[in-house]
Motif scaffolding. Structure first.
Motif: not given
Ligand code: PGA
Length: 252
Positions: A7-10, A19-23, A239-240, A243-245
């Motif tokens: 993932g390249n968040w730019k 705090g939300e996305l990585l967990p 978006k988790a 990205f997970l998909s």
């Protein structure tokens, strides 16, 4: 060959999003990643916090850029050693946004590869043509030129440690993906350039990611192409669930 999903968040996100996305990504990761390598590249100020969050997971931490010197009077720049110290093991190099907006040249980009390899960070070396270059039929010449210029002084042993990302500029953030056939044929062309430079076994060891509007709706088809060894994901990596998909679609 491993499949690299990064993932390249730019220049996106915030302390709150971090705090939300990585967990959420961590919690949703498939138990067995097999030969899929997962990475995230947040903006510099978030690296240390992100390192803490991914520490007990297989997620690799990456940066989006580096300056090719260890230390010194380079105001505003970040060294490979600093990235390493923050826990990064991957770094994007030569992204088209840096080539176009920051005026990065092939020569400057080339200098970043050995600087990162010297501290054990895997460069994700990006190449890609603009729409105009493709419409003029120059895409292979442009991309081949970018590959040869950046790798000309790199040994085969060092080249084998790279990840390459093919990102057609016209497909980045536009929702306009290269067709799987267009992407596959460019990947085959890049592989041929690498073979010419380093021989077949080294060329076969270098993963080539596709990037440009990869999302949960098109990942499987792109990743199913024989020459595509992963994806560098911009927008959909923020978006988790998306990205997970994509990660799940990379599992074979
Ligand atoms: P995108 O960006 O997925 O938002 O098109 C990809 C990239 O530039 O790495």
């Amino acid at each position: 060959m491993a499949t690299w999903i990064v993932g390249n968040w730019k220049m996106n996100g915030s302390v709150e999003l971090l705090g939300e996305l990585l967990p959420a990504i961590k919690a949703g990761l498939p138990e067995n990643l097999g030969d899929v390598v997962v990475g995230v590249c947040p903006p510099f100020p978030y690296l240390i916090a992100a390192a803490g969050q991914v520490a007990d997971s297989p997620i690799k931490l990456g940066a989006q850029n580096v300056y090719p010197a260890s230390s010194g009077a380079y105001t505003g720049e970040i060294s490979p050693e600093m990235l390493k110290g923050c826990g990064a093991s991957v770094c994007i190099v030569g992204h088209s946004e840096r080539r176009q907006l920051m005026g990065e040249t092939d020569e400057f980009i080339a200098s970043k590869l050995p600087a990162l390899l010297a501290v054990g960070i895997t460069p994700i070396f990006c190449v890609g043509e603009t729409l105009e270059e493709r419409e003029e039929g120059n895409h292979e010449a442009i991309v081949g030129g970018q590959v040869r210029a950046a790798l000309k002084d790199l040994s085969a042993a060092d080249a084998a440690k790279l990840v390459v990302a093919y990102e057609p500029v016209w497909a980045i953030g536009t929702g306009k993906t290269a067709t799987p056939e267009q992407a596959n044929s460019m990947h085959a062309f890049i592989r041929a350039c690498l073979t010419e430079l380093y021989g077949e076994s080294t060329a076969r060891a270098i993963p080539i990611q596709y990037g440009g509007s990869v999302n949960d709706g098109n990942a499987a088809e792109l990743l199913g192409q024989p020459e595509i060894d992963g994806a560098l994901v911009g927008g959909a990596s923020l978006k988790a669930p998306a990205f997970l998909s994509i990660i799940n679609q990379a599992l074979t």
